[in-house]
Design a protein around this motif. Structure first.
Motif, PDB file in Angstrom:
ATOM      1  N   GLY A 335      -6.378   5.596  -1.562  1.00  0.00           N
ATOM      2  CA  GLY A 335      -6.702   5.198  -0.197  1.00  0.00           C
ATOM      3  C   GLY A 335      -6.123   6.157   0.836  1.00  0.00           C
ATOM      4  N   VAL A 336      -4.884   6.552   0.638  1.00  0.00           N
ATOM      5  CA  VAL A 336      -4.217   7.418   1.615  1.00  0.00           C
ATOM      6  C   VAL A 336      -4.841   8.813   1.602  1.00  0.00           C
ATOM      7  N   ARG A 337      -5.176   9.287   0.406  1.00  0.00           N
ATOM      8  CA  ARG A 337      -5.818  10.605   0.327  1.00  0.00           C
ATOM      9  C   ARG A 337      -7.133  10.602   1.076  1.00  0.00           C
ATOM     10  N   GLU A 338      -7.874   9.508   0.922  1.00  0.00           N
ATOM     11  CA  GLU A 338      -9.162   9.414   1.598  1.00  0.00           C
ATOM     12  C   GLU A 338      -8.955   9.399   3.114  1.00  0.00           C
ATOM     13  N   LEU A 339      -7.941   8.635   3.516  1.00  0.00           N
ATOM     14  CA  LEU A 339      -7.643   8.493   4.939  1.00  0.00           C
ATOM     15  C   LEU A 339      -7.229   9.833   5.546  1.00  0.00           C
ATOM     16  N   LEU A 340      -6.561  10.661   4.742  1.00  0.00           N
ATOM     17  CA  LEU A 340      -6.025  11.919   5.267  1.00  0.00           C
ATOM     18  C   LEU A 340      -6.914  13.116   4.935  1.00  0.00           C
ATOM     19  N   ASP A 341      -8.074  12.799   4.396  1.00  0.00           N
ATOM     20  CA  ASP A 341      -8.991  13.859   4.005  1.00  0.00           C
ATOM     21  C   ASP A 341      -9.312  14.739   5.221  1.00  0.00           C
ATOM     22  N   GLY A 342      -9.062  16.021   5.089  1.00  0.00           N
ATOM     23  CA  GLY A 342      -9.382  16.938   6.181  1.00  0.00           C
ATOM     24  C   GLY A 342      -8.309  17.066   7.252  1.00  0.00           C
ATOM     25  N   VAL A 343      -7.260  16.258   7.164  1.00  0.00           N
ATOM     26  CA  VAL A 343      -6.172  16.378   8.140  1.00  0.00           C
ATOM     27  C   VAL A 343      -5.227  17.490   7.681  1.00  0.00           C
ATOM     28  N   THR A 344      -5.017  18.475   8.525  1.00  0.00           N
ATOM     29  CA  THR A 344      -4.149  19.585   8.132  1.00  0.00           C
ATOM     30  C   THR A 344      -2.904  19.642   9.006  1.00  0.00           C
ATOM     31  N   VAL A 345      -1.888  20.320   8.477  1.00  0.00           N
ATOM     32  CA  VAL A 345      -0.606  20.398   9.171  1.00  0.00           C
ATOM     33  C   VAL A 345      -0.537  21.715   9.953  1.00  0.00           C
ATOM     34  N   PRO A 346      -0.233  21.646  11.246  1.00  0.00           N
ATOM     35  CA  PRO A 346      -0.070  22.884  12.007  1.00  0.00           C
ATOM     36  C   PRO A 346       1.045  23.706  11.377  1.00  0.00           C
ATOM     37  N   ASP A 347       0.801  24.966  11.131  1.00  0.00           N
ATOM     38  CA  ASP A 347       1.785  25.775  10.417  1.00  0.00           C
ATOM     39  C   ASP A 347       1.826  27.189  10.982  1.00  0.00           C
ATOM     40  N   PRO A 348       2.844  27.515  11.753  1.00  0.00           N
ATOM     41  CA  PRO A 348       2.933  28.825  12.390  1.00  0.00           C
ATOM     42  C   PRO A 348       3.020  29.966  11.381  1.00  0.00           C
ATOM     43  N   ASP A 349       3.487  29.650  10.148  1.00  0.00           N
ATOM     44  CA  ASP A 349       3.638  30.710   9.155  1.00  0.00           C
ATOM     45  C   ASP A 349       2.314  31.099   8.522  1.00  0.00           C
ATOM     46  N   ASN A 350       1.338  30.252   8.735  1.00  0.00           N
ATOM     47  CA  ASN A 350       0.073  30.479   8.048  1.00  0.00           C
ATOM     48  C   ASN A 350      -0.861  31.293   8.941  1.00  0.00           C
ATOM     49  N   LEU A 351      -1.526  32.199   8.295  1.00  0.00           N
ATOM     50  CA  LEU A 351      -2.434  33.082   9.001  1.00  0.00           C
ATOM     51  C   LEU A 351      -3.492  32.302   9.779  1.00  0.00           C
ATOM     52  N   PHE A 352      -3.886  31.152   9.213  1.00  0.00           N
ATOM     53  CA  PHE A 352      -4.950  30.373   9.847  1.00  0.00           C
ATOM     54  C   PHE A 352      -4.392  29.295  10.773  1.00  0.00           C
ATOM     55  N   GLY A 353      -3.081  29.258  10.900  1.00  0.00           N
ATOM     56  CA  GLY A 353      -2.465  28.297  11.823  1.00  0.00           C
ATOM     57  C   GLY A 353      -2.286  26.916  11.244  1.00  0.00           C
ATOM     58  N   ASP A 354      -2.880  26.675  10.105  1.00  0.00           N
ATOM     59  CA  ASP A 354      -2.810  25.344   9.504  1.00  0.00           C
ATOM     60  C   ASP A 354      -2.556  25.465   8.021  1.00  0.00           C
ATOM     61  N   ARG A 355      -2.013  24.402   7.450  1.00  0.00           N
ATOM     62  CA  ARG A 355      -1.977  24.344   5.995  1.00  0.00           C
ATOM     63  C   ARG A 355      -2.393  22.946   5.586  1.00  0.00           C
ATOM     64  N   PRO A 356      -2.896  22.810   4.363  1.00  0.00           N
ATOM     65  CA  PRO A 356      -3.299  21.458   3.941  1.00  0.00           C
ATOM     66  C   PRO A 356      -2.082  20.550   3.794  1.00  0.00           C
ATOM     67  N   LEU A 357      -2.319  19.269   3.949  1.00  0.00           N
ATOM     68  CA  LEU A 357      -1.264  18.282   3.756  1.00  0.00           C
ATOM     69  C   LEU A 357      -1.185  18.015   2.258  1.00  0.00           C
ATOM     70  N   ARG A 358       0.007  18.042   1.695  1.00  0.00           N
ATOM     71  CA  ARG A 358       0.091  17.822   0.247  1.00  0.00           C
ATOM     72  C   ARG A 358       0.553  16.399  -0.042  1.00  0.00           C
ATOM     73  N   VAL A 359      -0.338  15.615  -0.648  1.00  0.00           N
ATOM     74  CA  VAL A 359      -0.055  14.217  -0.985  1.00  0.00           C
ATOM     75  C   VAL A 359      -0.030  14.093  -2.500  1.00  0.00           C
ATOM     76  N   GLU A 360       1.046  13.566  -3.054  1.00  0.00           N
ATOM     77  CA  GLU A 360       1.122  13.450  -4.511  1.00  0.00           C
ATOM     78  C   GLU A 360       1.428  12.020  -4.956  1.00  0.00           C
ATOM     79  N   LEU A 361       1.012  11.746  -6.184  1.00  0.00           N
ATOM     80  CA  LEU A 361       1.290  10.450  -6.795  1.00  0.00           C
ATOM     81  C   LEU A 361       2.378  10.638  -7.847  1.00  0.00           C
ATOM     82  N   LEU A 362       3.329   9.730  -7.862  1.00  0.00           N
ATOM     83  CA  LEU A 362       4.349   9.814  -8.907  1.00  0.00           C
ATOM     84  C   LEU A 362       4.649   8.421  -9.468  1.00  0.00           C
ATOM     85  N   THR A 363       4.148   8.182 -10.665  1.00  0.00           N
ATOM     86  CA  THR A 363       4.495   6.946 -11.371  1.00  0.00           C
ATOM     87  C   THR A 363       4.883   7.372 -12.781  1.00  0.00           C
ATOM     88  N   ASN A 364       5.225   6.393 -13.605  1.00  0.00           N
ATOM     89  CA  ASN A 364       5.593   6.752 -14.974  1.00  0.00           C
ATOM     90  C   ASN A 364       4.408   7.253 -15.787  1.00  0.00           C
TER      91      ASN A 364
END
Ligand code: ADP
Ligand code: MG
Length: 717
Positions: A335-364
Motif C-alpha cells: 500500500g505504501v509503495r503504491e501511495l509513494l509511487d513516483g514521489v522522489t526525494v530532492p537531492d542536491p548531490d544528484n545530477l537530476f536534482g532528485d533521487r528515488p525514495l527507497r522503501v523496503e520490507l523487512l520481515t522474517n
C-alpha cells in the motif's frame, strides 16, 4: 506532641482491630473483604444509599420489578415443604404496608431475622394470595440506624459482617480521627476552583450522609481523588520521558512532504489535516513524540502515517512502520509503495536534482541476499522507509538515523518495546506514533493511554457508500442472507463469511470454519467459488487464498477472524458474520470495516441463532444489544461509548489484580467531565512542581496506593 492532620499513610498503618467492636473474628471477616487497615475500611464505600423518607417503601413496590425496601421484621417461621426443602417465611412491614418474604433452602434465616430487626430487602415482589411476596431477596441488616439516609455496604452472606456493623466501624474510625482531622493533599486552590468538598467532609458524607446531595458531593470529591492519582502518575511519567529523552527537532517545512501531498489523488480531509498539524508540532519539538492516532477503519490513517515518516526522511533521517503481523506488514508495504509511487526525494548531490525514495520490507520472510541488502541499506542510510514487524526494532537491526516510527495497532506494543525503541539509537530517540483503529472513548483514552497524546480522525473521507447493517435471526432470515450473497456474486461482487467465534480454542474454531465451508459449499452457496482462510493454514496457503480472492478468483471467502484487520478488497461488498452475538462490539465493527471500501453499496449481515444450532422457523427480532448497536450505528466512537455502557465499568487495572488503586467511585462513563478536570489538574500540579516536592502528601499517596504492576499496566500502550 502535636501532629498535623492524619494522612492516608498513617491510616493505612492502623490495624482495624484497634477499633471498638472489632475483635479477632470481625478482623478475620474484614480481611476476607480485603480490609485490614483503617484506610481500607474508609475506602470501602457503600454500594448504595437509601433515603428512607422518600423511597424504598412497600407501598411503592411495583409487581415483578426489582426494587429495594427498608422494612422491620414482624415475625419469622420455619417449616419443611413436602419435597423436603426448608422454607423460612418472614412477615415484614414499614409505615406504608406489609409483605411476606420467603427463603428456600436457607434455614439459617430463621436465626438471622429476629423480630424487630430492621433490614433492607432487594428483590422482585409478586402478588401472592391477595398480598405481596418476595422470594429469596438479598438481605442487608441495617441495624437500628436512625439517619435519614441508610448506607448499604457491599457484603456477602458468607462473610459474617452486616452492613450496620461496617457502618458502625466506619463511624468509630471517623470519630477517632476527628481530633487531628484527616489531611487533604489536593491543593486548596484546585479544590476551590472545582468546587470540591474537603476530604474529611467527603469521607464522612460518603459513609454517613445527611442528605443525598451531601453524598453526591462526597462521591464527586472522592472520585476526583481516584482520577487525579491516576492522572498524576501518567503525567509524571509523560513529563519524565520528555525530560530524559532527547529527540529530533524535525524541520516541518520541506519539499518531500509537499510533493507527497500534491501527488495524492484526493484532498486531505479536515481531520487528516488536523492530525498532521498536531503531529507536526510534536515532530518539531526537541523531545520525542508519544502520540496515539485513533481513527475508525477507513478513516485514512495511512496517509497521516506516511506524512509523519516523510518529515523524518526529508530531514535526512529514516522512518519505520511496524505492523503486528507479517501479513499486515506485507500489505502495508504494498500500500505504501503504491501511495509513494513516483514521489522522489530532492537531492542536491544528484545530477537530476532528485533521487528515488527507497522503501523496503523487512520481515522474517525476507531472507538471504535480499535481507542482507535491506540491513545494509538501513545501516548506511540508503533505505528511507522500512516496513516490517516488531523484529525491526529488536533483532540487531541497525539504523543510520531512525527519526520516526509508526506502529500500527497498539495492543502489542508495550513498555518494553518503547524502551527498545529508545535504545535503538545512541543518538536522539525517534518520534513515535501509535495508530489504532479500535476507537476508544476519549475519556478512556485519556486514562488508559494517559501518557500518550491523542489525535483523532473523526471523519471518513467523502464518497463512501455507507454500509447497511442488518440482523438476521432464524432460518428464514438466514435463507435471505444467502440469497443476497448469491445476488451480489451474480453482479460481480464478492463476499466474506465469518465463522462462529469459539472461545479459547483455535482448533475448534478451525473445525467450525471447515464445517461451515463444507455446509455452504454443498448447500446454500453451491456452485459459487468458495475459499477457506483460517489461522492454521501455512503462510503460503494463506497468501495464495488471499491473492486468489483479491484477484477475483474466488466469490466467497469463508474465514475465521483472521480477516479482522488489514484485509482490503474493495470489490467485496457483503460481510456475513455467523453467530454474531458471540463477538464483542469492537470486533464486529472491525469485521464490518472489511466491506464498504469501494464504490459499490455494501451490506453487513449479523446472523444469530436463537437456540444453539437449531434455527426455528419463525423470525424473531434480534435481541442481542451488541448486534442492535451495530445495526443502529456505523460510527466507531459512538459504538465504543455503547460498548463501555454495556460492559459496565470493568476495572481500570488488569482484572487479575483489582487493587486499591482501582477506580471505586469514579466511572469513566459517567464522570467524563471529572476525568478531563483531573487530567488538567494533574498537568497543572506536575508542571508547577515536576518532582512533587512541594506536594509531599500527594507524592506519598501515589507511592502508597500504586504498585509497580499498576504503574506498568497504566503506562503500557
Ligand atoms: P485506515 O488505515 O484508517 O483504515 P486507510 O488509510 O487504509 O484507512 O484509508 C482507507 C481508504 O481511504 C484508502 O483507500 C485511501 O486511499 C482512502 N483515503 C484516504 N484519505 C483519503 C481522503 N482524504 N480522501 C479520499 N480518500 C481517502
Ligand atoms: Mg489501514
Amino acid at each position: 506532641m502535636t501532629a498535623g492532620p492524619i494522612t492516608y499513610r498513617e491510616l493505612d498503618g492502623i490495624d482495624v482491630v484497634r477499633l471498638r467492636g472489632v475483635g479477632d473474628r470481625k478482623r478475620a471477616a474484614l480481611a476476607e473483604f480485603g480490609v485490614t487497615s483503617v484506610l481500607d475500611l474508609l475506602a470501602t464505600y457503600p454500594r448504595r444509599w437509601v433515603d428512607r423518607t422518600s423511597e424504598a417503601r412497600i407501598a411503592d413496590l411495583e409487581l415483578d420489578r426489582e426494587a429495594l425496601v427498608l422494612v422491620t421484621v414482624r415475625s419469622v417461621r420455619k417449616r419443611v415443604t413436602r419435597n423436603r426443602r426448608t422454607m423460612v417465611t418472614a412477615q415484614v412491614g414499614d409505615g406504608s404496608g406489609r409483605m411476606e418474604v420467603v427463603f428456600f433452602n436457607q434455614p439459617w434465616r430463621e436465626k438471622q431475622l429476629r423480630e424487630g430487626l430492621q433490614i433492607a430487602l432487594f428483590g422482585k415482589a409478586s402478588a401472592y394470595r391477595g398480598g405481596l411476596q418476595m422470594a429469596n431477596p438479598i438481605v442487608d441488616l441495617i441495624g437500628d440506624r436512625t439517619g435519614r439516609i441508610v448506607p448499604i455496604y457491599p457484603q456477602s452472606e458468607k462473610v459474617q459482617l452486616a452492613t450496620w456493623e461496617l457502618a458502625a466501624f466506619v463511624e468509630e474510625a471517623l470519630r477517632r480521627c476527628a481530633d487531628r482531622g484527616i489531611g487533604d493533599p489536593v491543593p486548596a486552590e484546585v479544590r476551590r476552583r472545582l468546587g470540591l468538598v474537603d476530604r474529611e467532609v467527603a469521607l464522612r458524607s460518603i459513609h454517613l450522609p445527611e442528605t443525598m446531595r451531601d453524598k453526591e458531593q462526597a462521591r464527586r470529591r472522592l472520585a476526583f481523588d481516584e482520577l487525579l492519582r491516576v492522572q498524576l502518575l501518567l503525567v509524571l511519567r509523560k513529563r519524565m520521558l520528555e525530560r530524559d529523552a532527547k529527540g529530533v527537532a524535525h524541520v516541518l517545512d520541506g519539499e518531500l512532504v509537499r510533493r507527497f501531498h500534491r501527488s495524492l489523488p484526493y484532498p486531505l480531509t479536515a481531520a487528516q489535516q488536523r492530525a498532521i498539524v498536531e503531529i507536526g508540532a510534536d515532530l518539531a519539538a526537541p523531545f520525542p513524540m508519544h502520540r496515539l492516532l485513533q481513527g475508525d477503519v477507513g478513516a485514512g490513517k495511512t496517509v497521516v502515517a506516511v506524512s509523519t515518516l516523510l518529515v523524518a526522511v526529508q530531514g535526512g533521517h529514516q522512518g519505520a512502520l511496524m505492523a503486528p503481523t507479517e501479513v499486515l506488514a506485507e500489505q502495508h508495504a504494498a500500500g505504501v509503495r503504491e501511495l509513494l509511487d513516483g514521489v522522489t526525494v530532492p537531492d542536491p548531490d544528484n545530477l537530476f536534482g532528485d533521487r528515488p525514495l527507497r522503501v523496503e520490507l523487512l520481515t522474517n520472510r525476507v531472507t538471504g541476499a535480499e535481507r542482507k541488502a535491506v540491513l545494509a541499506g538501513l545501516a548506511d542510510g540508503s533505505v528511507d522507509l522500512v516496513i516490517g514487524t516488531h523484529a525491526l526494532i529488536q533483532e540487531g537491526v541497525e539504523f543510520s538515523s531512525l527519526g520516526a516510527v509508526v506502529v500500527d495497532e497498539q495492543h502489542r506494543f508495550g513498555v518494553e518495546q518503547r524502551a527498545a525503541l529508545r535504545d535503538k539509537s545512541s543518538g536522539p530517540v525517534p518520534d513515535l506514533l501509535v495508530m489504532t483503529a479500535t476507537p476508544i472513548p476519549r475519556t478512556a483514552a485519556m486514562t488508559v493511554y494517559g501518557d500518550l497524546d491523542v489525535s483523532v480522525l473523526d471523519e471518513l473521507p467523502p464518497g463512501r457508500t455507507p454500509i447497511v447493517t442488518k440482523a438476521a435471526r432464524g432460518a428464514a432470515a438466514e435463507a435471505e442472507v444467502w440469497e443476497h450473497v448469491r445476488a451480489a456474486v451474480a453482479e460481480g461482487r464478492q463476499a466474506y463469511v465469518v465463522c462462529p467465534l469459539i472461545d479459547e480454542s483455535e482448533k475448534l474454531e478451525v473445525a467450525s470454519a471447515e464445517d461451515t465451508y463444507r455446509e455452504l459449499d454443498a448447500g446454500a452457496l453451491k456452485g459459487l467459488r468458495l475459499g477457506l482462510l483460517h489461522g492454521r493454514l501455512g503462510p503460503a496457503d494463506k497468501q495464495m487464498t488471499m491473492d486468489l480472492f483479491r484477484s477475483g478468483g474466488l466469490d466467497v471467502l469463508v474465514a475465521t477472524t483472521v480477516i479482522e484487520v488489514g484485509v482490503d478488497v474493495p470489490n467485496a461488498t457483503v460481510m456475513v458474520i455467523l453467530d454474531a452475538d458471540r463477538f464483542g462490539i469492537a470486533q464486529l465493527h472491525q469485521l464490518r470495516g472489511r466491506v464498504g471500501r469501494g464504490d459499490h453499496a455494501s451490506t453487513c449481515w449479523l446472523v444469530t441463532r436463537p437456540h444453539g444450532d437449531a434455527a426455528p422457523l419463525v423470525d424473531a427480532p434480534g435481541t442481542n444489544p451488541r448486534v442492535e448497536a451495530l445495526v443502529a450505528s456505523t460510527d466507531g466512537f459512538e459504538l465504543a461509548e455503547v460498548d463501555l455502557d454495556l460492559r459496565g465499568e470493568g476495572t481500570l487495572m488488569s482484572t487479575a489484580q483489582k487493587g486499591r488503586s482501582d477506580l471505586k467511585l469514579a466511572s469513566l462513563r459517567r464522570d467524563r467531565e471529572l476525568v478531563a478536570l483531573a487530567r488538567d489538574a494533574a498537568f497543572e500540579i506536575v508542571d508547577g512542581d515536576p518532582g512533587l516536592a512541594r506536594h509531599p502528601d500527594l507524592h506519598d499517596e501515589l507511592d502508597l496506593l500504586f504498585t509497580e504492576t499498576d504503574e506498568s499496566f497504566l503506562t503500557k500502550s
